[in-house]
Design a protein around this motif. Structure first.
Motif, short mmCIF file in Angstrom:
data_model
loop_
_atom_site.label_atom_id
_atom_site.label_comp_id
_atom_site.label_asym_id
_atom_site.label_seq_id
_atom_site.Cartn_x
_atom_site.Cartn_y
_atom_site.Cartn_z
N ILE A 211 42.99 -11.30 13.55
CA ILE A 211 43.73 -10.86 12.36
C ILE A 211 44.78 -11.86 11.91
CG2 ILE A 211 43.40 -8.45 13.07
CD1 ILE A 211 46.44 -8.38 13.70
N ILE A 212 45.15 -12.81 12.79
CA ILE A 212 46.20 -13.77 12.45
C ILE A 212 45.79 -14.60 11.22
CG2 ILE A 212 47.54 -15.76 13.23
CD1 ILE A 212 48.21 -13.10 14.61
N GLY A 213 46.70 -14.67 10.25
CA GLY A 213 46.45 -15.46 9.05
C GLY A 213 45.70 -14.71 7.97
N LYS A 214 45.25 -13.50 8.27
CA LYS A 214 44.51 -12.72 7.28
C LYS A 214 45.42 -11.67 6.65
CE LYS A 214 40.07 -13.50 9.55
NZ LYS A 214 38.87 -12.90 10.18
N THR A 215 44.92 -11.02 5.61
CA THR A 215 45.73 -10.05 4.87
C THR A 215 45.08 -8.67 4.92
OG1 THR A 215 44.63 -10.27 2.71
CG2 THR A 215 46.30 -11.93 3.28
N ASP A 216 45.78 -7.69 4.36
CA ASP A 216 45.25 -6.33 4.30
C ASP A 216 43.91 -6.28 3.58
OD1 ASP A 216 47.40 -4.66 5.52
OD2 ASP A 216 48.60 -5.52 3.91
N PHE A 217 43.72 -7.16 2.60
CA PHE A 217 42.49 -7.14 1.81
C PHE A 217 41.27 -7.56 2.64
CE2 PHE A 217 45.87 -7.61 -1.32
CZ PHE A 217 45.53 -6.62 -2.23
N ASP A 218 41.51 -8.18 3.78
CA ASP A 218 40.40 -8.57 4.65
C ASP A 218 39.90 -7.41 5.50
OD1 ASP A 218 40.18 -11.44 4.10
OD2 ASP A 218 42.19 -11.57 4.97
N PHE A 219 40.69 -6.33 5.59
CA PHE A 219 40.34 -5.25 6.52
C PHE A 219 40.26 -3.86 5.90
CE2 PHE A 219 42.70 -8.49 9.00
CZ PHE A 219 41.66 -8.90 9.83
N PHE A 220 40.94 -3.65 4.77
CA PHE A 220 41.04 -2.30 4.24
C PHE A 220 40.48 -2.22 2.82
CE2 PHE A 220 44.79 -2.94 7.06
CZ PHE A 220 44.36 -2.13 8.09
N PRO A 221 40.05 -1.02 2.40
CA PRO A 221 39.57 -0.83 1.03
C PRO A 221 40.64 -1.25 0.02
CG PRO A 221 39.00 1.07 2.36
CD PRO A 221 39.91 0.21 3.20
N LEU A 222 40.20 -1.64 -1.15
CA LEU A 222 41.09 -2.20 -2.15
C LEU A 222 42.30 -1.33 -2.44
CD1 LEU A 222 41.63 -4.40 -4.26
CD2 LEU A 222 40.22 -3.10 -5.86
N GLY A 223 42.08 -0.03 -2.66
CA GLY A 223 43.19 0.85 -3.01
C GLY A 223 44.25 0.91 -1.94
N ARG A 224 43.81 1.01 -0.68
CA ARG A 224 44.78 1.07 0.42
C ARG A 224 45.49 -0.26 0.59
NH1 ARG A 224 43.47 2.28 5.91
NH2 ARG A 224 41.24 2.01 5.60
N ALA A 225 44.74 -1.36 0.50
CA ALA A 225 45.35 -2.68 0.66
C ALA A 225 46.42 -2.91 -0.41
CB ALA A 225 44.28 -3.76 0.58
N GLU A 226 46.12 -2.53 -1.63
CA GLU A 226 47.09 -2.71 -2.72
C GLU A 226 48.34 -1.89 -2.47
OE1 GLU A 226 44.76 -1.68 -6.12
OE2 GLU A 226 44.18 -3.76 -6.52
N SER A 227 48.17 -0.67 -1.94
CA SER A 227 49.31 0.19 -1.64
C SER A 227 50.19 -0.43 -0.56
CB SER A 227 48.82 1.57 -1.20
OG SER A 227 49.90 2.40 -0.83
N TYR A 228 49.55 -0.97 0.49
CA TYR A 228 50.30 -1.61 1.57
C TYR A 228 51.08 -2.82 1.06
CZ TYR A 228 47.22 1.12 4.67
OH TYR A 228 46.55 2.13 5.30
#
Length: 247
Positions: free
Chosen positions: A60-77
């Protein structure tokens, strides 16, 4: 020597902050993570790594929420992250809905705090999340409503009346609505709607079912009722949400 100096002296002598991070691996149902100013993960305990669907922290190092979670959740985070890093204000004990590692929808209590450099500049943030339904007495104000949360989670596909929920915790309807709002900062009806929308968003990204089918399966009267409420909460229509995620 004052207390601030004692603390600063101790931290300066530490070999690595990861010594503290190891503690989070042994706290049940606690998800710990840290991000840099660009929103990229720089730390994560074992529980959080599994939440991301990864195997080791290096995944997970160097990656973002968008690499792991659905778009709506990633945007919220990311929206919350930006608020913390731009204002310097912490988010403490926010109650929100999210899938657990088993992809069941559960309530989590999250905290996010800014991380400062030696020079006082915000260089990122650190956060924790705890699963309300598993954390036990440590989260007693929330677990008092556990039966309600589980009932809604398991029955959102059908009509739910407030009197049913009140009966689960042996309160009158008015007492229940006041207690629920005090604990979760939202009304029971809005909670039910949020559960349905979150369940629908998962179906939209994880299946090829038609939007009409998803709407009915998630407790909505019809396609238009679903679309109207989905857009109100997620900011886009179900069709647009699915298209954004797939693309």
């Amino acid at each position: 020597m004052d207390s601030v100096s004692y603390k600063a002296g101790f931290l300066a002598r530490m070999h690595s902050p990861q010594q503290m991070q190891l503690l989070f691996n042994h706290l049940p149902d606690v998800y710990f993570f840290a991000k840099n100013r660009e929103g990229r993960f720089v730390m994560g305990n074992d529980h959080f790594v599994r939440q991301c669907g990864a195997t080791t922290e290096s995944d997970i190092i160097g990656k973002t929420d968008f690499d792991f979670f659905p778009l709506g959740r990633a945007e919220s985070y990311v929206q919350d992250d930006n608020y913390v890093m731009e204002t310097g204000e912490s988010i403490i004990d926010r109650v929100e809905l999210a899938p657990d590692p088993g992809n069941s929808i559960n309530w989590f209590i999250t905290c996010k705090v800014p991380v400062y450099s030696i020079g006082g500049e915000i260089i990122g943030l650190a956060g924790t999340a705890r699963d309300i339904t598993r954390a036990g007495l440590a989260l007693r104000p929330y677990t008092e409503m556990r039966a309600v949360l589980e009932f809604v989670r398991d029955n959102y596909s059908r009509p739910i009346e407030i009197k049913e929920l009140a009966a689960l915790v042996h309160l009158s309807i008015s007492q229940f609505e006041r207690r629920f709002r005090k604990v979760f900062q939202i009304s029971p009806l809005k909670h039910i709607m949020n559960v349905r929308i979150r369940a629908a968003s998962l179906r939209l990204t994880a299946s090829n079912d038609t939007i009409a089918t998803i709407a009915l399966d998630c407790g909505f009267y019809d396609h238009s009722h679903f679309t109207r409420n989905f857009r109100k909460i997620m900011g886009v229509s179900p069709k647009e949400y699915r298209k954004q995620y797939v693309s």
